[in-house]
Scaffold this motif. Structure first.
Motif, PDB file in Angstrom:
ATOM      1  N   GLU A 174       0.824  -1.205   0.000  1.00 18.02           N
ATOM      2  CA  GLU A 174       0.000   0.000   0.000  1.00 18.02           C
ATOM      3  C   GLU A 174       0.863   1.262   0.000  1.00 18.02           C
ATOM      4  O   GLU A 174       0.531   2.247  -0.668  1.00 18.02           O
ATOM      5  CB  GLU A 174      -0.951  -0.030   1.192  1.00 18.02           C
ATOM      6  CG  GLU A 174      -2.016  -1.105   1.051  1.00 18.02           C
ATOM      7  CD  GLU A 174      -2.816  -1.362   2.315  1.00 18.02           C
ATOM      8  OE1 GLU A 174      -3.778  -2.158   2.240  1.00 18.02           O
ATOM      9  OE2 GLU A 174      -2.484  -0.788   3.375  1.00 18.02           O
ATOM     10  N   TYR A 225       1.965   1.972  -3.425  1.00 14.96           N
ATOM     11  CA  TYR A 225       0.864   2.578  -4.181  1.00 14.96           C
ATOM     12  C   TYR A 225       0.778   4.078  -3.894  1.00 14.96           C
ATOM     13  O   TYR A 225       0.648   4.893  -4.814  1.00 14.96           O
ATOM     14  CB  TYR A 225      -0.448   1.887  -3.818  1.00 14.96           C
ATOM     15  CG  TYR A 225      -1.675   2.588  -4.363  1.00 14.96           C
ATOM     16  CD1 TYR A 225      -2.052   2.447  -5.690  1.00 14.96           C
ATOM     17  CD2 TYR A 225      -2.457   3.407  -3.545  1.00 14.96           C
ATOM     18  CE1 TYR A 225      -3.168   3.093  -6.201  1.00 14.96           C
ATOM     19  CE2 TYR A 225      -3.574   4.056  -4.042  1.00 14.96           C
ATOM     20  CZ  TYR A 225      -3.929   3.902  -5.367  1.00 14.96           C
ATOM     21  OH  TYR A 225      -5.035   4.551  -5.864  1.00 14.96           O
ATOM     22  N   TYR A 226       0.858   4.459  -2.623  1.00 18.16           N
ATOM     23  CA  TYR A 226       0.799   5.884  -2.273  1.00 18.16           C
ATOM     24  C   TYR A 226       1.923   6.651  -2.967  1.00 18.16           C
ATOM     25  O   TYR A 226       1.704   7.742  -3.518  1.00 18.16           O
ATOM     26  CB  TYR A 226       0.928   6.080  -0.754  1.00 18.16           C
ATOM     27  CG  TYR A 226      -0.086   5.348   0.086  1.00 18.16           C
ATOM     28  CD1 TYR A 226      -1.385   5.137  -0.359  1.00 18.16           C
ATOM     29  CD2 TYR A 226       0.254   4.847   1.344  1.00 18.16           C
ATOM     30  CE1 TYR A 226      -2.312   4.450   0.424  1.00 18.16           C
ATOM     31  CE2 TYR A 226      -0.660   4.168   2.127  1.00 18.16           C
ATOM     32  CZ  TYR A 226      -1.945   3.969   1.660  1.00 18.16           C
ATOM     33  OH  TYR A 226      -2.854   3.287   2.423  1.00 18.16           O
ATOM     34  N   GLU A 266       1.291   7.065  -6.760  1.00 17.11           N
ATOM     35  CA  GLU A 266       0.217   8.022  -7.043  1.00 17.11           C
ATOM     36  C   GLU A 266       0.685   9.460  -6.804  1.00 17.11           C
ATOM     37  O   GLU A 266       0.335  10.371  -7.562  1.00 17.11           O
ATOM     38  CB  GLU A 266      -1.006   7.708  -6.177  1.00 17.11           C
ATOM     39  CG  GLU A 266      -1.699   6.403  -6.530  1.00 17.11           C
ATOM     40  CD  GLU A 266      -2.201   6.380  -7.974  1.00 17.11           C
ATOM     41  OE1 GLU A 266      -3.069   7.201  -8.300  1.00 17.11           O
ATOM     42  OE2 GLU A 266      -1.688   5.570  -8.761  1.00 17.11           O
ATOM     43  N   LYS A 320      -8.343   4.492   1.838  1.00 20.54           N
ATOM     44  CA  LYS A 320      -6.905   4.489   1.597  1.00 20.54           C
ATOM     45  C   LYS A 320      -6.574   4.742   0.125  1.00 20.54           C
ATOM     46  O   LYS A 320      -5.551   5.354  -0.179  1.00 20.54           O
ATOM     47  CB  LYS A 320      -6.294   3.168   2.065  1.00 20.54           C
ATOM     48  CG  LYS A 320      -6.216   3.072   3.583  1.00 20.54           C
ATOM     49  CD  LYS A 320      -5.389   1.898   4.059  1.00 20.54           C
ATOM     50  CE  LYS A 320      -6.118   0.595   3.923  1.00 20.54           C
ATOM     51  NZ  LYS A 320      -5.412  -0.521   4.606  1.00 20.54           N
ATOM     52  N   ASN A 321      -7.449   4.299  -0.788  1.00 19.95           N
ATOM     53  CA  ASN A 321      -7.180   4.578  -2.193  1.00 19.95           C
ATOM     54  C   ASN A 321      -7.473   6.030  -2.563  1.00 19.95           C
ATOM     55  O   ASN A 321      -7.212   6.465  -3.680  1.00 19.95           O
ATOM     56  CB  ASN A 321      -7.964   3.624  -3.102  1.00 19.95           C
ATOM     57  CG  ASN A 321      -9.467   3.805  -2.984  1.00 19.95           C
ATOM     58  OD1 ASN A 321      -9.947   4.438  -2.036  1.00 19.95           O
ATOM     59  ND2 ASN A 321     -10.221   3.245  -3.908  1.00 19.95           N
ATOM     60  N   GLN A 322      -7.990   6.789  -1.594  1.00 16.59           N
ATOM     61  CA  GLN A 322      -8.237   8.224  -1.799  1.00 16.59           C
ATOM     62  C   GLN A 322      -7.191   9.068  -1.068  1.00 16.59           C
ATOM     63  O   GLN A 322      -7.361  10.279  -0.926  1.00 16.59           O
ATOM     64  CB  GLN A 322      -9.635   8.584  -1.283  1.00 16.59           C
ATOM     65  CG  GLN A 322     -10.768   7.954  -2.072  1.00 16.59           C
ATOM     66  CD  GLN A 322     -10.770   8.442  -3.524  1.00 16.59           C
ATOM     67  OE1 GLN A 322     -10.756   9.640  -3.778  1.00 16.59           O
ATOM     68  NE2 GLN A 322     -10.763   7.494  -4.450  1.00 16.59           N
ATOM     69  N   GLU A 324     -11.172  -1.690  -1.940  1.00 20.21           N
ATOM     70  CA  GLU A 324     -10.638  -0.469  -2.538  1.00 20.21           C
ATOM     71  C   GLU A 324      -9.439  -0.831  -3.405  1.00 20.21           C
ATOM     72  O   GLU A 324      -8.398  -1.269  -2.911  1.00 20.21           O
ATOM     73  CB  GLU A 324     -10.213   0.529  -1.453  1.00 20.21           C
ATOM     74  CG  GLU A 324     -11.376   1.026  -0.623  1.00 20.21           C
ATOM     75  CD  GLU A 324     -10.950   2.055   0.408  1.00 20.21           C
ATOM     76  OE1 GLU A 324     -11.839   2.773   0.890  1.00 20.21           O
ATOM     77  OE2 GLU A 324      -9.756   2.139   0.732  1.00 20.21           O
ATOM     78  N   ALA A 325      -9.600  -0.680  -4.717  1.00 24.13           N
ATOM     79  CA  ALA A 325      -8.523  -1.026  -5.649  1.00 24.13           C
ATOM     80  C   ALA A 325      -7.340  -0.080  -5.464  1.00 24.13           C
ATOM     81  O   ALA A 325      -7.504   1.138  -5.415  1.00 24.13           O
ATOM     82  CB  ALA A 325      -9.029  -0.960  -7.082  1.00 24.13           C
ATOM     83  N   MET A 326      -6.144  -0.671  -5.346  1.00 30.29           N
ATOM     84  CA  MET A 326      -4.913   0.113  -5.212  1.00 30.29           C
ATOM     85  C   MET A 326      -3.872  -0.494  -6.150  1.00 30.29           C
ATOM     86  O   MET A 326      -2.877  -1.083  -5.721  1.00 30.29           O
ATOM     87  CB  MET A 326      -4.427   0.114  -3.756  1.00 30.29           C
ATOM     88  CG  MET A 326      -5.466   0.671  -2.792  1.00 30.29           C
ATOM     89  SD  MET A 326      -5.031   0.437  -1.052  1.00 30.29           S
ATOM     90  CE  MET A 326      -3.681   1.585  -0.887  1.00 30.29           C
TER      91      MET A 326
END
Length: 425
Positions: free
Chosen positions: A16, A19-20, A23, A101-103, A131-133
């Motif tokens: 995760e 991913y952050y 993004e 978390k994906n937001q 929540e897709a990440m």
């Protein structure tokens, strides 16, 4: 703007955090280490034990001390599990629990643009959607990870994860296929399916075996798959058959046992006995004779007597795992185990950990000796020295004058404490 990410806890948290970072980088943010000055400090927290929660708080306070003018963002399991007054005392600008978390990136932008402070944590039972990440590129360009499941319904007595991550939910089948294709386009040749309970993947009537079959069908022959971890109760006949008949699924499973004593397992609220675990393991091995199976073991669980520990040792020897991940039990307030009497002395727990780690070295060497030659995914190199993991998830170092890349088959020369060693002419 510059951002840093501090990650505590499990591989899912690590996924995760990546991913952050991706993004944020897409929008022009620059990542720096958590020891450098940053404008935004993100702390991805863990709450699996009291020690993990304490470390999460320490990292939050450290980030604020080193970067007093930065925005402080707290995300993850500790943020979800902590009481509201505890979160209030963190002094964070943005708090995100198990939901939204994906937001994270849009919420950060809103925080920066409007100078807002927000706590997004909601009751864990209020959400059930995955929540897709998606991460489309990993720096190693060899092994990639794909998170397909989140949450847990098992409620082991020592574990806070169901309260911190919520109930089981899965990424839609079609989305998994799309992300896998994207990873392949970026050059990745091995994809690891991961989650809190990867084996409990479900989308409608599609199971983990169905998902793997779809991935094999929709990606090229050179792409292999691996399962990060799976419970013994989740290794169904369809999955075994698929692994048996398709060599593109690596013949290694990590199946946590946590204890090899029935009395301890019962207090842990694990959903099997040692006999049931052994019976299923023997069936898996009868169908896939070359499979390697590793496991997790917790030492010093509440009320674990010397007799119970010796039972665990004898049963672990009998089960013949390929290696053990060993952890001393650590209390987590709020779990069922935290209310049990009879904590094991810390020194005794550490001695038991040491004994099992010694066993693990012996088990690993014995398992490694079964395979010659070995198939390896080359992951890193420094000059003429190449490293990687075999299909059975054993480490290897290869000295080669000829450049190596991708997945190769190589005979090994010796087995050292660091794994296989091979010299390729």
């Amino acid at each position: 703007m510059r951002f840093s990410i501090t990650t505590l806890g499990c591989k899912v948290n690590a996924y995760e955090s990546q991913y952050y970072a991706q993004e944020l980088e897409k929008l022009g943010y620059e990542e720096v280490s958590d020891h450098e000055q940053a404008d935004i400090c993100i702390i991805n927290t863990c709450t699996v034990t009291n020690t993990a929660a304490h470390k999460s708080r320490q990292k939050i306070h450290q980030a604020k001390r080193l970067n007093p003018n930065a925005y402080c963002v707290v995300v993850g399991c500790y943020a979800q599990f902590a009481k509201e007054e505890e979160r209030d005392h963190l002094g964070a600008d943005l708090i995100i629990g198990a939901n939204h978390k994906n937001q994270l990136v849009p919420l950060i932008q809103e925080m920066v643009n409007q100078h807002t402070h927000k706590d997004t944590v909601s009751d864990i039972v209020q959400f059930n959607d995955f929540e897709a990440m998606p991460i489309h590129y990993f720096e190693s360009k060899h092994r990639a990870f794909l998170k397909v499941e989140d949450g847990c319904n098992q409620f082991c007595s020592y574990c806070a994860i169901p309260f911190a991550r919520g109930r089981e939910r899965s990424l839609q089948y079609d989305q998994v296929i799309r992300i896998a294709k994207s990873l392949v386009e970026q050059g990745h040749s091995e994809i690891v399916l991961t989650g809190i309970h990867t084996g409990r993947y479900h989308d409608g009537d599609k199971t983990l075996a169905d998902l793997l079959a779809g991935l094999l069908e929709n990606t090229p022959e050179h792409v292999y798959y691996r399962i990060s971890s799976i419970e013994i109760t989740e290794v169904d006949d369809a999955l075994i058959h698929l692994m048996k008949t398709n060599p593109r699924i690596c013949h290694h499973l990590h199946i946590p046992i946590q204890s090899a004593c029935d009395k301890t397992l019962e207090r842990m609220n694990r959903p099997y006995t040692v006999a049931q675990y052994k019976e299923r393991l023997e069936y898996i091995r009868s169908q896939i004779p070359d499979i390697s199976v590793s496991t997790d073991v917790i030492c010093g669980f509440v009320q674990e007597s010397e007799e119970e520990f010796q039972t665990t040792i004898e049963n672990l020897k009998d089960l013949q795992f390929s290696f053990l991940h060993v952890f001393p039990y650590s209390k987590r307030d709020g779990t069922k185990a935290s209310f049990m009497k009879g904590e094991v002395n810390g020194k005794i727990a550490k001695q038991r950990v040491s004994a099992l780690l010694s066993m693990s070295k012996e088990l690993r060497k014995k398992d490694m000796e079964r395979f010659q030659p070995v198939q390896v995914l080359i992951e890193t190199h420094n000059g003429n020295t190449y490293t990687g993991y075999t299909n059975h998830y054993h480490p290897i170092t290869i000295e080669s004058e000829t450049p190596l890349s991708g997945r190769i088959t190589v005979p090994w020369d010796t087995i050292t404490e660091n794994g296989y060693y091979a010299r390729k002419v």
